[in-house]
Enzyme design. Structure first.
Site, PDB file in Angstrom:
ATOM      1  N   SER A 160       0.806  -1.196   0.129  1.00 47.56           N
ATOM      2  CA  SER A 160       0.047  -0.014  -0.038  1.00 47.56           C
ATOM      3  C   SER A 160       0.925   1.298   0.061  1.00 47.56           C
ATOM      4  O   SER A 160       1.968   1.206   0.272  1.00 47.56           O
ATOM      5  CB  SER A 160      -0.921  -0.082   1.118  1.00 47.56           C
TER       6      SER A 160
HETATM    7  N1  SAM Z   1      -0.581  -5.035   4.093  1.00 46.78           N
HETATM    8  C1  SAM Z   1       0.312  -5.383   2.774  1.00 46.78           C
HETATM    9  C2  SAM Z   1       1.686  -4.825   2.670  1.00 46.78           C
HETATM   10  O1  SAM Z   1       1.992  -4.095   3.736  1.00 46.78           O
HETATM   11  O2  SAM Z   1       2.387  -5.111   1.791  1.00 46.78           O
HETATM   12  C3  SAM Z   1      -0.496  -5.073   1.574  1.00 46.78           C
HETATM   13  C4  SAM Z   1      -1.424  -5.915   1.206  1.00 46.78           C
HETATM   14  S1  SAM Z   1      -2.232  -5.841  -0.357  1.00 46.78           S
HETATM   15  C5  SAM Z   1      -2.800  -4.452  -0.585  1.00 46.78           C
HETATM   16  C6  SAM Z   1      -3.569  -7.262   0.049  1.00 46.78           C
HETATM   17  C7  SAM Z   1      -3.245  -8.537   0.416  1.00 46.78           C
HETATM   18  O3  SAM Z   1      -4.324  -9.074   0.816  1.00 46.78           O
HETATM   19  C8  SAM Z   1      -2.844  -9.271  -0.773  1.00 46.78           C
HETATM   20  O4  SAM Z   1      -1.509  -9.875  -0.556  1.00 46.78           O
HETATM   21  C9  SAM Z   1      -3.927 -10.337  -0.896  1.00 46.78           C
HETATM   22  O5  SAM Z   1      -3.401 -11.577  -1.424  1.00 46.78           O
HETATM   23  C10 SAM Z   1      -4.271 -10.316   0.613  1.00 46.78           C
HETATM   24  N2  SAM Z   1      -5.714 -11.067   0.747  1.00 46.78           N
HETATM   25  C11 SAM Z   1      -6.941 -10.950   0.128  1.00 46.78           C
HETATM   26  N3  SAM Z   1      -7.738 -11.685   0.540  1.00 46.78           N
HETATM   27  C12 SAM Z   1      -7.202 -12.100   1.577  1.00 46.78           C
HETATM   28  C13 SAM Z   1      -7.937 -13.101   2.462  1.00 46.78           C
HETATM   29  N4  SAM Z   1      -9.169 -13.647   2.729  1.00 46.78           N
HETATM   30  N5  SAM Z   1      -7.083 -13.432   3.647  1.00 46.78           N
HETATM   31  C14 SAM Z   1      -5.516 -13.248   3.687  1.00 46.78           C
HETATM   32  N6  SAM Z   1      -5.221 -12.414   2.766  1.00 46.78           N
HETATM   33  C15 SAM Z   1      -5.878 -11.930   1.772  1.00 46.78           C
END
Ligand code: SAM
Length: 217
Positions: free
Chosen positions: A62
Protein backbone atom coordinates in the site's frame (compact mmCIF):
# COMPACT_ATOMS: atom_id res chain seq x y z
CA UNK A 1 23.03 10.14 4.78
CA UNK A 2 22.13 7.27 2.46
CA UNK A 3 19.98 8.40 -0.47
CA UNK A 4 17.06 6.11 0.48
CA UNK A 5 17.14 7.41 4.07
CA UNK A 6 16.76 10.93 2.67
CA UNK A 7 13.78 9.78 0.58
CA UNK A 8 12.30 8.14 3.70
CA UNK A 9 12.57 11.39 5.66
CA UNK A 10 11.02 13.31 2.76
CA UNK A 11 8.16 10.79 2.67
CA UNK A 12 7.54 11.37 6.39
CA UNK A 13 7.45 15.16 5.95
CA UNK A 14 5.68 15.57 2.63
CA UNK A 15 3.35 12.56 2.40
CA UNK A 16 2.52 11.95 6.06
CA UNK A 17 2.94 15.04 8.26
CA UNK A 18 1.81 17.46 5.57
CA UNK A 19 -1.39 15.43 5.09
CA UNK A 20 -2.15 15.37 8.81
CA UNK A 21 -0.58 12.23 10.28
CA UNK A 22 0.24 13.29 13.84
CA UNK A 23 0.71 10.16 15.99
CA UNK A 24 4.40 10.25 17.01
CA UNK A 25 4.53 6.45 17.29
CA UNK A 26 3.33 6.02 13.70
CA UNK A 27 5.78 8.62 12.40
CA UNK A 28 8.65 7.02 14.36
CA UNK A 29 7.81 3.52 13.10
CA UNK A 30 7.67 4.64 9.49
CA UNK A 31 10.89 6.62 9.88
CA UNK A 32 12.58 3.46 11.19
CA UNK A 33 11.35 0.81 8.74
CA UNK A 34 13.31 0.31 5.50
CA UNK A 35 10.43 0.13 2.99
CA UNK A 36 12.95 -0.64 0.21
CA UNK A 37 13.37 -4.11 1.81
CA UNK A 38 9.66 -4.85 1.25
CA UNK A 39 9.48 -4.18 -2.50
CA UNK A 40 11.01 -6.17 -5.36
CA UNK A 41 14.73 -5.23 -5.71
CA UNK A 42 14.19 -3.50 -9.06
CA UNK A 43 11.71 -1.11 -7.37
CA UNK A 44 13.92 -0.23 -4.38
CA UNK A 45 14.76 3.23 -5.78
CA UNK A 46 11.05 4.13 -5.92
CA UNK A 47 10.10 2.45 -2.62
CA UNK A 48 9.17 5.85 -1.11
CA UNK A 49 7.00 6.97 -4.05
CA UNK A 50 3.59 8.33 -3.11
CA UNK A 51 1.69 5.30 -4.40
CA UNK A 52 1.18 1.55 -4.05
CA UNK A 53 3.74 -0.66 -5.81
CA UNK A 54 3.43 -4.16 -7.29
CA UNK A 55 4.80 -7.03 -5.17
CA UNK A 56 3.94 -9.92 -7.52
CA UNK A 57 0.90 -12.24 -7.67
CA UNK A 58 -1.14 -9.19 -8.84
CA UNK A 59 -0.91 -7.73 -5.32
CA UNK A 60 0.48 -4.46 -3.99
CA UNK A 61 2.27 -2.88 -1.05
CA UNK A 62 0.00 0.00 0.00
CA UNK A 63 0.85 3.69 -0.45
CA UNK A 64 2.84 4.96 2.59
CA UNK A 65 0.12 7.49 3.50
CA UNK A 66 -2.56 4.78 3.59
CA UNK A 67 -0.40 2.57 5.85
CA UNK A 68 0.13 5.54 8.19
CA UNK A 69 -3.54 6.58 8.10
CA UNK A 70 -4.84 3.07 8.89
CA UNK A 71 -2.24 2.53 11.63
CA UNK A 72 -3.12 5.86 13.25
CA UNK A 73 -6.84 5.04 13.00
CA UNK A 74 -6.24 1.86 15.05
CA UNK A 75 -5.26 4.01 18.09
CA UNK A 76 -2.66 1.45 19.18
CA UNK A 77 -1.00 1.25 22.56
CA UNK A 78 2.12 -0.68 23.50
CA UNK A 79 0.55 -3.88 24.81
CA UNK A 80 -2.06 -4.34 22.07
CA UNK A 81 -2.54 -7.60 20.22
CA UNK A 82 -3.17 -6.81 16.57
CA UNK A 83 -4.58 -8.97 13.79
CA UNK A 84 -3.80 -7.93 10.21
CA UNK A 85 -5.61 -9.50 7.25
CA UNK A 86 -3.53 -9.27 4.05
CA UNK A 87 0.17 -9.63 4.91
CA UNK A 88 1.29 -8.87 1.34
CA UNK A 89 4.93 -7.73 1.60
CA UNK A 90 4.87 -7.62 5.43
CA UNK A 91 5.51 -3.86 5.49
CA UNK A 92 2.34 -2.84 7.35
CA UNK A 93 2.90 -5.72 9.81
CA UNK A 94 6.38 -4.34 10.47
CA UNK A 95 4.94 -0.86 11.12
CA UNK A 96 2.30 -2.30 13.48
CA UNK A 97 4.94 -4.35 15.31
CA UNK A 98 6.92 -1.26 16.30
CA UNK A 99 3.88 0.19 18.12
CA UNK A 100 1.84 -2.77 19.42
CA UNK A 101 2.87 -5.74 21.54
CA UNK A 102 2.14 -8.64 19.20
CA UNK A 103 1.08 -8.81 15.56
CA UNK A 104 -0.69 -11.76 13.94
CA UNK A 105 -0.98 -11.44 10.18
CA UNK A 106 -2.79 -13.65 7.66
CA UNK A 107 -2.14 -13.97 3.92
CA UNK A 108 -4.11 -16.18 1.52
CA UNK A 109 -1.38 -16.54 -1.14
CA UNK A 110 1.30 -19.07 -0.22
CA UNK A 111 4.19 -17.43 -2.06
CA UNK A 112 3.55 -14.00 -0.51
CA UNK A 113 3.15 -15.51 2.97
CA UNK A 114 6.42 -17.42 2.61
CA UNK A 115 8.36 -14.42 1.29
CA UNK A 116 6.98 -12.09 3.96
CA UNK A 117 7.74 -14.59 6.76
CA UNK A 118 11.34 -15.00 5.59
CA UNK A 119 11.80 -11.26 5.13
CA UNK A 120 10.44 -10.36 8.57
CA UNK A 121 12.63 -13.01 10.17
CA UNK A 122 15.74 -11.82 8.29
CA UNK A 123 15.07 -8.22 9.32
CA UNK A 124 14.65 -9.23 12.97
CA UNK A 125 10.96 -8.60 13.67
CA UNK A 126 10.31 -11.03 16.51
CA UNK A 127 6.74 -10.10 17.51
CA UNK A 128 5.04 -10.93 14.19
CA UNK A 129 3.50 -14.29 13.29
CA UNK A 130 2.57 -14.88 9.63
CA UNK A 131 -0.21 -17.36 8.93
CA UNK A 132 -1.30 -18.77 5.57
CA UNK A 133 -5.08 -18.89 5.30
CA UNK A 134 -8.39 -17.13 4.74
CA UNK A 135 -8.29 -14.00 6.89
CA UNK A 136 -12.01 -13.35 6.52
CA UNK A 137 -12.38 -16.02 9.22
CA UNK A 138 -9.97 -14.18 11.51
CA UNK A 139 -7.69 -16.23 13.76
CA UNK A 140 -9.76 -17.37 16.76
CA UNK A 141 -6.77 -19.03 18.50
CA UNK A 142 -5.29 -15.67 19.52
CA UNK A 143 -8.52 -13.67 19.92
CA UNK A 144 -9.63 -11.27 21.25
CA UNK A 145 -7.65 -8.51 19.56
CA UNK A 146 -7.47 -4.87 20.64
CA UNK A 147 -7.05 -3.97 16.97
CA UNK A 148 -7.84 -5.63 13.64
CA UNK A 149 -6.82 -4.13 10.31
CA UNK A 150 -7.84 -5.42 6.90
CA UNK A 151 -5.66 -4.35 3.97
CA UNK A 152 -7.93 -5.61 1.16
CA UNK A 153 -11.42 -4.42 0.19
CA UNK A 154 -14.40 -6.35 1.55
CA UNK A 155 -18.00 -6.42 0.28
CA UNK A 156 -19.21 -6.40 3.91
CA UNK A 157 -17.67 -6.55 7.34
CA UNK A 158 -16.79 -10.21 8.03
CA UNK A 159 -18.74 -11.40 11.07
CA UNK A 160 -15.79 -13.41 12.54
CA UNK A 161 -13.71 -10.22 12.74
CA UNK A 162 -16.42 -8.44 14.75
CA UNK A 163 -16.60 -11.42 17.09
CA UNK A 164 -12.83 -11.56 17.59
CA UNK A 165 -12.56 -7.87 18.54
CA UNK A 166 -11.96 -7.17 22.25
CA UNK A 167 -14.36 -4.83 24.05
CA UNK A 168 -12.98 -1.37 23.40
CA UNK A 169 -11.18 -2.76 20.33
CA UNK A 170 -11.00 -1.12 16.90
CA UNK A 171 -11.44 -2.70 13.46
CA UNK A 172 -10.28 -0.70 10.42
CA UNK A 173 -11.43 -2.10 7.07
CA UNK A 174 -12.11 -0.95 3.50
CA UNK A 175 -15.73 -1.85 2.64
CA UNK A 176 -17.95 -1.35 -0.37
CA UNK A 177 -20.06 -2.95 -3.09
CA UNK A 178 -17.36 -2.58 -5.78
CA UNK A 179 -14.28 -4.89 -5.67
CA UNK A 180 -11.83 -2.01 -6.35
CA UNK A 181 -13.35 1.08 -4.66
CA UNK A 182 -14.18 1.21 -0.97
CA UNK A 183 -14.83 3.41 2.03
CA UNK A 184 -12.42 2.97 4.91
CA UNK A 185 -14.54 2.19 7.96
CA UNK A 186 -13.63 2.06 11.66
CA UNK A 187 -15.74 -0.13 13.94
CA UNK A 188 -15.36 0.22 17.69
CA UNK A 189 -16.67 -2.56 19.93
CA UNK A 190 -18.38 -0.86 22.85
CA UNK A 191 -19.92 -3.94 24.50
CA UNK A 192 -20.84 -7.57 23.85
CA UNK A 193 -23.33 -6.68 21.12
CA UNK A 194 -22.65 -2.98 20.75
CA UNK A 195 -20.52 -1.59 17.92
CA UNK A 196 -20.06 1.98 16.63
CA UNK A 197 -19.27 2.58 12.95
CA UNK A 198 -17.43 5.59 11.47
CA UNK A 199 -16.65 6.25 7.81
CA UNK A 200 -13.16 7.69 7.40
CA UNK A 201 -11.94 7.95 3.81
CA UNK A 202 -12.50 6.85 0.20
CA UNK A 203 -9.85 4.26 -0.73
CA UNK A 204 -8.86 1.75 -3.46
CA UNK A 205 -7.69 -1.70 -2.41
CA UNK A 206 -7.31 -5.07 -4.10
CA UNK A 207 -10.26 -7.35 -3.21
CA UNK A 208 -10.50 -9.38 -0.03
CA UNK A 209 -11.10 -12.90 -1.35
CA UNK A 210 -12.51 -15.54 0.97
CA UNK A 211 -15.54 -17.13 2.53
CA UNK A 212 -16.68 -13.85 4.14
CA UNK A 213 -15.22 -11.72 1.32
CA UNK A 214 -15.38 -11.70 -2.49
CA UNK A 215 -15.52 -14.95 -4.44
CA UNK A 216 -12.36 -15.92 -6.28
CA UNK A 217 -12.84 -14.39 -9.79
N1 SAM B 1 -0.45 -5.03 4.05
C1 SAM B 1 0.27 -5.32 2.82
C2 SAM B 1 1.65 -4.74 2.80
O1 SAM B 1 2.02 -4.04 3.74
O2 SAM B 1 2.38 -5.05 1.83
C3 SAM B 1 -0.49 -4.93 1.59
C4 SAM B 1 -1.59 -5.88 1.33
S1 SAM B 1 -2.25 -5.98 -0.30
C5 SAM B 1 -2.93 -4.39 -0.57
C6 SAM B 1 -3.64 -7.03 0.10
C7 SAM B 1 -3.27 -8.46 0.45
O3 SAM B 1 -4.43 -9.11 0.95
C8 SAM B 1 -2.78 -9.28 -0.74
O4 SAM B 1 -1.53 -9.81 -0.47
C9 SAM B 1 -3.86 -10.37 -0.86
O5 SAM B 1 -3.35 -11.61 -1.32
C10 SAM B 1 -4.36 -10.46 0.56
N2 SAM B 1 -5.67 -11.07 0.75
C11 SAM B 1 -6.79 -10.94 -0.01
N3 SAM B 1 -7.79 -11.68 0.51
C12 SAM B 1 -7.30 -12.26 1.65
C13 SAM B 1 -7.85 -13.12 2.64
N4 SAM B 1 -9.11 -13.56 2.61
N5 SAM B 1 -7.05 -13.52 3.66
C14 SAM B 1 -5.76 -13.11 3.73
N6 SAM B 1 -5.19 -12.30 2.81
C15 SAM B 1 -5.95 -11.88 1.80
Amino acid sequence: MHELAVLRDTMIEEQLKWRGIRDPAVLAAMREIPREEFVPPELATIAYADRPLPIGEEQTISQPYIVAYMTEALELTAGDRVLEIGTGSGYAAAVLSRIAGQVYTIERLAELARTARNRLERLGYRNIVVHLGDGTLGWPDHAPYEAIVVTAGAPDIPRPLLEQLAEGGRLVIPVGPHPSFQTLVRIRRLGTDEYRREELLDVRFVPLIGSAGWEFP
